[in-house]
Design a protein around this motif. Structure first.
Motif, PDB file in Angstrom:
ATOM      1  N   PHE A 178       0.825  -1.201   0.000  1.00  0.00           N
ATOM      2  CA  PHE A 178       0.000   0.000   0.000  1.00  0.00           C
ATOM      3  C   PHE A 178       0.866   1.261   0.000  1.00  0.00           C
ATOM      4  N   VAL A 179       0.462   2.212  -0.849  1.00  0.00           N
ATOM      5  CA  VAL A 179       1.102   3.527  -0.868  1.00  0.00           C
ATOM      6  C   VAL A 179       0.007   4.588  -0.801  1.00  0.00           C
ATOM      7  N   PRO A 180       0.348   5.753  -0.217  1.00  0.00           N
ATOM      8  CA  PRO A 180      -0.649   6.834  -0.188  1.00  0.00           C
ATOM      9  C   PRO A 180      -0.844   7.410  -1.597  1.00  0.00           C
ATOM     10  N   ASP A 181      -2.067   7.835  -1.901  1.00  0.00           N
ATOM     11  CA  ASP A 181      -2.363   8.460  -3.198  1.00  0.00           C
ATOM     12  C   ASP A 181      -1.469   9.663  -3.430  1.00  0.00           C
ATOM     13  N   GLU A 182      -1.102  10.293  -2.322  1.00  0.00           N
ATOM     14  CA  GLU A 182      -0.313  11.515  -2.410  1.00  0.00           C
ATOM     15  C   GLU A 182       0.567  11.547  -1.166  1.00  0.00           C
ATOM     16  N   LEU A 183       1.830  11.966  -1.316  1.00  0.00           N
ATOM     17  CA  LEU A 183       2.677  12.066  -0.122  1.00  0.00           C
ATOM     18  C   LEU A 183       2.412  13.406   0.544  1.00  0.00           C
ATOM     19  N   PRO A 184       1.999  13.367   1.814  1.00  0.00           N
ATOM     20  CA  PRO A 184       1.634  14.627   2.474  1.00  0.00           C
ATOM     21  C   PRO A 184       2.844  15.522   2.746  1.00  0.00           C
ATOM     22  N   LYS A 185       2.557  16.801   2.982  1.00  0.00           N
ATOM     23  CA  LYS A 185       3.582  17.784   3.353  1.00  0.00           C
ATOM     24  C   LYS A 185       3.253  18.322   4.740  1.00  0.00           C
TER      25      LYS A 185
END
Ligand SMILES: *Cc1c(COP(=O)(O)O)cnc(C)c1O
Length: 508
Positions: A32-39
């Motif tokens: 699993f990977v996040p749809d978007e890497l948060p900042k």
């Protein structure tokens, strides 16, 4: 922002963070990977006076967006408490040119505690949130440290059971003793005749075995994972890189905005991937130095763009001409040739292209190797690969002890040596944090022999006492606990028998 997760091999199917924690590994075998890497959306200055728990909340809430503030804080408060022998949780120690980020102050004295102290809380919370009625069966493959940390975390946690598989001849005596003495009504520890990769492959196979899963479901069980393939492991590991940066900032060791390097002793690529995620969050990190022992498959990968589990790079000829053998070393938690978490990086540098990732992983499975494109390789410039053999690692332990009287464990020494060599060759003067992943007490025999070869004739507990005298560091409770503990687990099986052993344990 609400972050959803999907498999590295399928962009379409979305899960919430808690569902991904619960499931562990995607059904298609991807991670699993996040749809978007948060900042990080706050100024680092505003965080620098927070304690570990405070920083943990600020970081984890960015990834685990479907957990409420109350739930997440509950998990954090219960994880990072007196189980750690220091209020700081992850202190930094400067020695001979590097800052050692000590990640071994938890219950089982290895860095796996940083994530496995909180994973049971994240998982039981996830089960409640998602109305999961089945009992969760945690399947774990371990190269030595994950096993004990997961056992300690999940022992007697209601609604869970845990089975740990370890390579019978591939862990240190202290590691084995820690595991086979584990108490708890819901735990089972099993040695396998193969190596770590065999254990990991066996576990992944069970995850992907639809027939076995259906049988379990009918009896009220569901599998999950405590390995670093679970994002519930990865996310808590991002925290300490942020915390270390804030610590350096707070103590005036770096200026605001100044970049640091991190050097990580690497096996399954989980810890260093967390550092990469910290960089994506906005933490100023220049180089990510990936340190391997003689199982240097990652060094070869960063040097060439080819990941080859069957052949090793001959540095003279530049060809993968040597047979790659699985080597047992003094840093057993890094004795790994299939670094699972690398798949997440491959996916990300491939432009989040699920089909491409799937094809490369199929190559690894069928041909034992894959090669990334030049375009992907160009995105790896943040990484530096290095490795240290057994002699170099021992020398690092000895030199550091002689120069500073600070004693580090074998895994940390691999990273310390790789960093020292890198700094010398490159002239890079950037402030560097070395992840210190285990207490030297856990590998006392190898550590003490590195310091003085004559120690080879002494028994393990004498060496532990000598280590105490030399380092002036109190013997951790985890070591005291095993001096007299009874062995409660003695099953050993072949890799093929792993599913049968799991069924036996569950009474199926
Ligand atoms: C697990 C472990 C490592 C390797 O970490 P990965 O996340 O698998 O790369 C290094 N050192 C120690 C002591 C470990 O237990």
């Amino acid at each position: 922002m609400n972050i959803l997760y999907h498999s590295t091999r399928d962009n379409a199917k979305k899960l919430t963070a808690s569902q991904a924690v619960l499931q562990g590994l995607a059904e298609d075998g991807g991670l699993f990977v996040p749809d978007e890497l948060p900042k990080l959306d706050v100024d680092l200055k505003a965080l620098k006076d927070m304690d570990y728990r405070g920083v943990a909340y600020e970081v984890m809430k960015l990834f685990l967006t479907d957990y409420t503030e109350e739930e997440l804080k509950y998990c954090i408060e219960h994880a990072y408490d007196q189980k750690f022998d220091t209020e700081e949780i992850a202190p930094l120690t400067y020695a001979d040119g590097a800052y050692y980020l000590e990640l071994f102050h938890g219950a089982t004295i290895a860095f796996k505690d940083m994530a496995l102290s909180i994973l049971p809380y994240l998982m039981t919370t996830a089960a409640k949130k998602n109305g999961c009625k089945e009992e969760i069966v945690i399947l774990t493959a371990t190269s030595g440290d994950t096993g004990k940390a997961a056992l300690a975390g999940f022992a007697d946690v209601p609604g869970t059971r845990i089975v740990v598989f370890y390579p019978k001849n591939g862990v240190s005596p202290v590691q084995e003793k820690q595991m086979v003495t584990q108490r708890g009504k819901n735990v089972r520890v099993i040695g396998i005749t193969g190596n770590f990769d065999d254990a990991q492959t066996g576990v992944k196979k069970m995850f992907n075995d639809a027939v076995l899963k259906a049988e379990l479901k009918e009896k009220g069980f569901v599998f999950s994972s405590a390995n670093s393939i679970n994002i519930g492991r990865l996310v808590p590991q991002v925290v300490y890189y942020v915390y270390a940066y804030l610590n350096l900032l707070k103590n005036g060791k770096i200026a605001e905005g100044e970049a640091i390097n991190v050097c990580v002793p690497t096996g399954n690529f989980g810890n260093i991937l967390a550092a990469y995620f910290a960089k994506q969050l906005g933490i100023p990190i220049a180089k990510l130095i990936c340190a391997s022992n003689t199982n240097k498959v990652l060094f070869d990968f960063f040097a060439t763009g080819t990941y080859d589990k069957l052949h090793s790079l001959n540095e003279q000829s530049g060809a993968f001409s040597d047979e790659r053998k699985f080597m047992l070393t003094g840093s057993p938690s890094m004795d790994i040739l299939i670094s699972s978490n690398l798949e997440r990086l491959i996916y990300l540098i491939g432009g989040s292209d699920d089909a491409k990732d799937k094809a490369l992983m199929a190559d690894l499975n069928e041909k034992g190797a894959y090669t990334i494109t030049d375009e992907m390789k160009a995105k790896l410039t943040d990484f530096v690969g290095g490795y240290a053999d057994e002699a170099r690692t021992a020398k690092k332990i000895r030199d550091l002890y002689e120069n500073t009287s600070y004693i580090i464990d074998t895994h940390t020494a691999v990273a310390g040596a790789v960093y020292e060599d890198y700094a010398k060759e490159s002239g890079d003067k950037t402030v560097t944090v070395v992840a210190s992943t285990a207490s030297p007490y856990k590998f006392a025999r190898t550590v003490m022999i590195a310091i003085d070869a004559e120690n080879a004739s002494k028994d393990d507990f004498t060496l532990i006492d000598t280590l105490c005298e030399k380092s002036g560091v109190a013997i951790p409770q985890a070591i005291e606990d095993i001096r007299s503990a009874a062995v409660l687990h003695d099953i050993v099986c072949e890799t093929e028998e792993m599913p049968a052993e799991v069924k036996k344990f569950l009474g199926l």
